[in-house]
Design a protein around this motif. Structure first.
Motif, PDB file in Angstrom:
ATOM      1  N   LYS A  40       0.830  -1.210   0.000  1.00  0.00           N
ATOM      2  CA  LYS A  40       0.000   0.000   0.000  1.00  0.00           C
ATOM      3  C   LYS A  40       0.869   1.267   0.000  1.00  0.00           C
ATOM      4  CE  LYS A  40      -2.221  -0.808   3.906  1.00  0.00           C
ATOM      5  NZ  LYS A  40      -1.698  -2.078   4.455  1.00  0.00           N
ATOM      6  N   SER A  41       1.785   1.339   0.970  1.00  0.00           N
ATOM      7  CA  SER A  41       2.631   2.543   1.074  1.00  0.00           C
ATOM      8  C   SER A  41       3.508   2.697  -0.154  1.00  0.00           C
ATOM      9  CB  SER A  41       3.506   2.468   2.320  1.00  0.00           C
ATOM     10  OG  SER A  41       2.691   2.529   3.461  1.00  0.00           O
ATOM     11  N   THR A  42       4.037   1.588  -0.657  1.00  0.00           N
ATOM     12  CA  THR A  42       4.898   1.650  -1.851  1.00  0.00           C
ATOM     13  C   THR A  42       4.114   2.221  -3.028  1.00  0.00           C
ATOM     14  OG1 THR A  42       6.024  -0.301  -1.026  1.00  0.00           O
ATOM     15  CG2 THR A  42       6.443   0.288  -3.302  1.00  0.00           C
ATOM     16  N   THR A  43       2.870   1.763  -3.200  1.00  0.00           N
ATOM     17  CA  THR A  43       2.030   2.282  -4.286  1.00  0.00           C
ATOM     18  C   THR A  43       1.834   3.787  -4.122  1.00  0.00           C
ATOM     19  OG1 THR A  43       0.883   0.177  -4.293  1.00  0.00           O
ATOM     20  CG2 THR A  43      -0.191   1.992  -5.449  1.00  0.00           C
ATOM     21  N   MET A  44       1.525   4.197  -2.898  1.00  0.00           N
ATOM     22  CA  MET A  44       1.285   5.623  -2.653  1.00  0.00           C
ATOM     23  C   MET A  44       2.548   6.445  -2.901  1.00  0.00           C
ATOM     24  SD  MET A  44      -1.128   5.519   0.629  1.00  0.00           S
ATOM     25  CE  MET A  44      -2.867   5.687   0.375  1.00  0.00           C
ATOM     26  N   ARG A  45       3.685   5.898  -2.503  1.00  0.00           N
ATOM     27  CA  ARG A  45       4.953   6.608  -2.727  1.00  0.00           C
ATOM     28  C   ARG A  45       5.238   6.748  -4.216  1.00  0.00           C
ATOM     29  NH1 ARG A  45       8.508   3.759   2.031  1.00  0.00           N
ATOM     30  NH2 ARG A  45       7.861   5.177   3.680  1.00  0.00           N
ATOM     31  N   MET A  46       4.813   5.776  -4.989  1.00  0.00           N
ATOM     32  CA  MET A  46       5.027   5.879  -6.439  1.00  0.00           C
ATOM     33  C   MET A  46       4.086   6.914  -7.051  1.00  0.00           C
ATOM     34  SD  MET A  46       5.902   2.108  -7.876  1.00  0.00           S
ATOM     35  CE  MET A  46       4.657   1.130  -7.066  1.00  0.00           C
ATOM     36  N   ILE A  47       2.837   6.932  -6.597  1.00  0.00           N
ATOM     37  CA  ILE A  47       1.874   7.899  -7.171  1.00  0.00           C
ATOM     38  C   ILE A  47       2.280   9.333  -6.830  1.00  0.00           C
ATOM     39  CG2 ILE A  47      -0.552   8.619  -7.261  1.00  0.00           C
ATOM     40  CD1 ILE A  47      -1.298   5.748  -6.427  1.00  0.00           C
ATOM     41  N   THR A  48       2.859   9.506  -5.617  1.00  0.00           N
ATOM     42  CA  THR A  48       3.243  10.856  -5.205  1.00  0.00           C
ATOM     43  C   THR A  48       4.604  11.266  -5.764  1.00  0.00           C
ATOM     44  OG1 THR A  48       4.150   9.902  -3.197  1.00  0.00           O
ATOM     45  CG2 THR A  48       1.954  10.871  -3.036  1.00  0.00           C
ATOM     46  N   GLY A  49       5.271  10.347  -6.453  1.00  0.00           N
ATOM     47  CA  GLY A  49       6.541  10.695  -7.090  1.00  0.00           C
ATOM     48  C   GLY A  49       7.731  10.588  -6.163  1.00  0.00           C
ATOM     49  N   PHE A  50       7.555   9.979  -4.982  1.00  0.00           N
ATOM     50  CA  PHE A  50       8.706   9.859  -4.072  1.00  0.00           C
ATOM     51  C   PHE A  50       9.667   8.778  -4.545  1.00  0.00           C
ATOM     52  CE2 PHE A  50      10.633   8.183  -0.048  1.00  0.00           C
ATOM     53  CZ  PHE A  50      11.492   9.249   0.128  1.00  0.00           C
ATOM     54  N   ILE A  51       9.106   7.637  -4.996  1.00  0.00           N
ATOM     55  CA  ILE A  51       9.982   6.605  -5.567  1.00  0.00           C
ATOM     56  C   ILE A  51       9.528   6.302  -6.996  1.00  0.00           C
ATOM     57  CG2 ILE A  51      10.734   5.523  -3.412  1.00  0.00           C
ATOM     58  CD1 ILE A  51       8.602   3.407  -3.757  1.00  0.00           C
ATOM     59  N   PRO A  52      10.475   6.032  -7.886  1.00  0.00           N
ATOM     60  CA  PRO A  52      10.084   5.735  -9.266  1.00  0.00           C
ATOM     61  C   PRO A  52       9.604   4.282  -9.397  1.00  0.00           C
ATOM     62  CG  PRO A  52      12.468   5.716  -9.056  1.00  0.00           C
ATOM     63  CD  PRO A  52      11.924   6.026  -7.696  1.00  0.00           C
ATOM     64  N   PRO A  53       8.575   4.033 -10.193  1.00  0.00           N
ATOM     65  CA  PRO A  53       8.143   2.642 -10.383  1.00  0.00           C
ATOM     66  C   PRO A  53       9.123   1.873 -11.265  1.00  0.00           C
ATOM     67  CG  PRO A  53       6.798   4.122 -11.700  1.00  0.00           C
ATOM     68  CD  PRO A  53       7.745   4.984 -10.932  1.00  0.00           C
ATOM     69  N   THR A  54       9.145   0.543 -11.114  1.00  0.00           N
ATOM     70  CA  THR A  54       9.982  -0.282 -11.986  1.00  0.00           C
ATOM     71  C   THR A  54       9.378  -0.275 -13.390  1.00  0.00           C
ATOM     72  OG1 THR A  54      10.426  -1.636 -10.058  1.00  0.00           O
ATOM     73  CG2 THR A  54      11.063  -2.562 -12.175  1.00  0.00           C
ATOM     74  N   SER A  55       8.049  -0.368 -13.449  1.00  0.00           N
ATOM     75  CA  SER A  55       7.368  -0.213 -14.728  1.00  0.00           C
ATOM     76  C   SER A  55       5.947   0.253 -14.457  1.00  0.00           C
ATOM     77  CB  SER A  55       7.375  -1.523 -15.508  1.00  0.00           C
ATOM     78  OG  SER A  55       6.620  -2.482 -14.826  1.00  0.00           O
ATOM     79  N   GLY A  56       5.240   0.627 -15.520  1.00  0.00           N
ATOM     80  CA  GLY A  56       3.863   1.097 -15.361  1.00  0.00           C
ATOM     81  C   GLY A  56       3.816   2.612 -15.323  1.00  0.00           C
ATOM     82  N   GLU A  57       2.633   3.131 -15.127  1.00  0.00           N
ATOM     83  CA  GLU A  57       2.429   4.572 -15.225  1.00  0.00           C
ATOM     84  C   GLU A  57       1.402   5.023 -14.179  1.00  0.00           C
ATOM     85  OE1 GLU A  57       3.173   7.572 -15.923  1.00  0.00           O
ATOM     86  OE2 GLU A  57       2.854   7.810 -18.083  1.00  0.00           O
ATOM     87  N   ALA A  58       1.614   6.217 -13.641  1.00  0.00           N
ATOM     88  CA  ALA A  58       0.616   6.813 -12.755  1.00  0.00           C
ATOM     89  C   ALA A  58       0.385   8.243 -13.219  1.00  0.00           C
ATOM     90  CB  ALA A  58       1.104   6.791 -11.315  1.00  0.00           C
ATOM     91  N   LYS A  59      -0.879   8.610 -13.361  1.00  0.00           N
ATOM     92  CA  LYS A  59      -1.200   9.969 -13.780  1.00  0.00           C
ATOM     93  C   LYS A  59      -2.080  10.633 -12.733  1.00  0.00           C
ATOM     94  CE  LYS A  59      -0.962   9.517 -18.776  1.00  0.00           C
ATOM     95  NZ  LYS A  59      -1.734   9.328 -19.996  1.00  0.00           N
ATOM     96  N   VAL A  60      -1.799  11.898 -12.490  1.00  0.00           N
ATOM     97  CA  VAL A  60      -2.598  12.676 -11.548  1.00  0.00           C
ATOM     98  C   VAL A  60      -3.175  13.855 -12.324  1.00  0.00           C
ATOM     99  CG1 VAL A  60      -2.541  14.014  -9.430  1.00  0.00           C
ATOM    100  CG2 VAL A  60      -1.134  11.980  -9.631  1.00  0.00           C
ATOM    101  N   CYS A  61      -4.474  13.961 -12.380  1.00  0.00           N
ATOM    102  CA  CYS A  61      -5.150  14.983 -13.183  1.00  0.00           C
ATOM    103  C   CYS A  61      -4.631  14.954 -14.630  1.00  0.00           C
ATOM    104  CB  CYS A  61      -4.954  16.375 -12.598  1.00  0.00           C
ATOM    105  SG  CYS A  61      -5.531  16.523 -10.920  1.00  0.00           S
ATOM    106  N   GLY A  62      -4.376  13.793 -15.127  1.00  0.00           N
ATOM    107  CA  GLY A  62      -3.925  13.644 -16.517  1.00  0.00           C
ATOM    108  C   GLY A  62      -2.442  13.897 -16.732  1.00  0.00           C
ATOM    109  N   ILE A  63      -1.711  14.256 -15.639  1.00  0.00           N
ATOM    110  CA  ILE A  63      -0.273  14.553 -15.782  1.00  0.00           C
ATOM    111  C   ILE A  63       0.528  13.358 -15.266  1.00  0.00           C
ATOM    112  CG2 ILE A  63       1.571  16.170 -15.169  1.00  0.00           C
ATOM    113  CD1 ILE A  63      -0.856  18.082 -14.350  1.00  0.00           C
ATOM    114  N   SER A  64       1.448  12.919 -16.076  1.00  0.00           N
ATOM    115  CA  SER A  64       2.249  11.762 -15.681  1.00  0.00           C
ATOM    116  C   SER A  64       3.244  12.147 -14.584  1.00  0.00           C
ATOM    117  CB  SER A  64       3.003  11.226 -16.892  1.00  0.00           C
ATOM    118  OG  SER A  64       4.029  10.367 -16.448  1.00  0.00           O
TER     119      SER A  64
END
Lengths: 243, 243
Positions: A40-64
């Motif tokens: 859970k925390s790892t996912t949140m850290r990736m969405i907030t840009g604290f850690i980079p994901p190994t693969s995949g994409e997260a967009k916030v308000c349409g911005i990567s």
């Protein structure tokens, strides 16, 4: 508002988050459930840009968050799990610093700080040094920091952890109220919170989504009508994970 | 802009706690104490300050500069505030610059507070103030180099004590390379080419020329590149730690 597409995080040989995909729309409060270590925390850290994901994409308000992190971060208010704060500052000094770093100036900055103090009931401790605060106040100060710039997206990692029942109730009401105009993703392992404040919930286990639906749908999935039973059924316990 | 906000926060953090005051007072006591004892300021009758006063600075920085810089990243990592900083819309680089300049400012203030000794030599004799300025510049650059080294080490660990020990060790090493008594001993065992390499790797070669009023391009390149490489390394380590 929040679009997560096949988000994956690998730490060495351990797959912490495994191709997770979900979306959170405006006016939605998504409860993010799962046992400790589910990712859970790892996912949140990736969405907030604290850690980079190994693969995949997260967009916030349409911005990567990967291609354009600075702009995406301006849309997010984030409460980290342990509610970290600068202990050498006062509550109001800390909030002013956070507002300034978010680009607020002059009266806009002071108004934002005042509003956040009011929203999180911090006026009695506003001029107090952070290292003298109790856990509940520390948590609320960190929450206030996430609300300062009136973000469109709120990501809250265990926002009610360590609070007393009154404070828990207040924070849940706050999440419910803010959820009407924002997209909120919050993690918890207190299951009654899902019914109290979420419009939808997902349960993750070992980095994968194992259940997804509105609280009513999740209750229907459970044979006994209890979220706890569903949670126990779909997630693996520590002892199983170790085996 | 965000560098400036972080700079202000760090600087006020130094002065809201006893750190900056302790460092400044100890620096003044030692630098002036050495001047009037080992430096034999009154006996020598030399108004240049080169050997009586400025010569002692690197020795003091060697131990005290790491004490100022050790908290810069170690503390952020220990308290978890690095997660807040990492999710604010600021680049790691601007945080590094802001923090580095704040620590350097503490030292600049300490250095400026030694002004009575400059007034004294101007009153007692007829010194070359250009050479004194050049000596001060050299002294400040040595200090900034040691701070940059400390910052690099502090990015590696969350433990301030470990950071202090490692940073002081590196600074001591840089001080010994090119220190005359050490150079004389080394000359007996290594070839002149290697010896020259060791000497130009150390602090003294570059500090001494500035301290004697000589502006050599290679000294500025040495200080500039040492600082830049350490700050670049800090950024690389912080990014690698998140991945």
């Amino acid at each position: 508002m929040i679009e997560v597409d096949s988000l994956t995080k690998q730490f060495g040989t351990k797959l912490a988050v495994n191709a997770l995909s979900f979306t959170v729309n405006k006016g939605e409060v998504l409860g993010f459930l799962g046992p400790n270590g589910a990712g859970k925390s790892t996912t949140m850290r990736m969405i907030t840009g604290f850690i980079p994901p190994t693969s995949g994409e997260a967009k916030v308000c349409g911005i990567s968050i990967i291609d354009n992190p600075s702009e995406a971060k301006t849309k997010i208010g984030y409460l980290p799990e342990s509610a970290p704060l600068y202990n050498d500052m006062t509550v109001v000094g800390f909030l002013k610093f956070c507002a300034a770093i978010r680009g607020l100036k002059g009266t806009a900055k002071n108004d934002a700080v005042e509003r956040a103090i009011d929203t999180c009931f911090l006026s009695t401790v506003a001029s107090q040094s952070i290292d003298t605060l109790s856990k509940g106040y520390r948590h609320r100060t960190c929450l206030a920091q996430a609300l300062l710039h009136d973000p469109e997206v709120l990501i809250l990692d265990e926002p009610t952890d360590g609070l007393d029942p009154n404070q828990k109730y207040e924070v849940r009401q706050l999440i419910k109220r803010l959820g009407k105009t924002k997209a909120i993703l919050f993690s918890t392992h207190i299951l009654e919170e899902v019914e109290a404040s979420c419009t939808r919930a997902v349960i993750v286990d070992r980095g994968k989504i194992v259940a997804d639906g509105t609280p009513a749908e999740l209750l229907a999935q459970s044979e006994t009508g209890s979220l706890t039973d569903l949670f126990r059924k779909v997630t693996s316990s520590d002892t199983e994970a170790a085996a | 802009m965000s560098s400036c906000t972080i700079y202000k926060r760090e600087l006020s953090s130094y002065f809201s706690q006893p750190t900056a005051y302790a460092i400044i007072v100890i620096f003044l006591l030692f630098s002036l104490g050495f001047t009037f004892t080992f430096g034999q300021f009154m006996e020598v009758g030399d108004s240049s300050l080169q050997w009586t006063f400025l010569f002692w600075h690197p020795w003091i920085y060697m131990l005290l500069a790491p004490a100022v810089g050790m908290k810069l990243w170690a503390d952020e990592q220990r308290t978890g505030t690095i997660e807040l900083l990492g999710t604010f819309p600021v680049s790691t680089w601007s945080a590094i610059i802001g923090k580095f300049l704040a620590a350097a400012t503490v030292w600049l203030i300490a250095l400026l507070l030694t002004f009575p000794i400059v007034i004294t030599v101007n009153y007692l004799g007829n010194p070359d103030n250009g050479a004194i300025f050049s000596g001060y510049l050299g002294s400040f650059l040595v200090c900034c180099t040691f701070l940059a080294i400390t910052m690099l080490v502090s990015a590696c660990t969350r433990d301030q004590v470990v950071c202090l020990i490692v940073s002081v060790s590196i600074c001591v090493l840089l001080m010994l390379c090119g220190y005359d008594p050490v150079t004389r001993e080394l000359a007996k065992i290594v070839s002149p080419g290697i010896l020259e390499g060791i000497v130009s790797f150390g602090v003294w070669d570059h500090f001494n020329s500035l301290n004697s009023g000589l502006f050599r391009m290679k000294d500025f390149i040495w200080f500039g590149s040492a600082i830049f490489v350490c700050l670049l390394g800090t950024s690389a380590i912080l990014s690698a730690k998140r991945a």
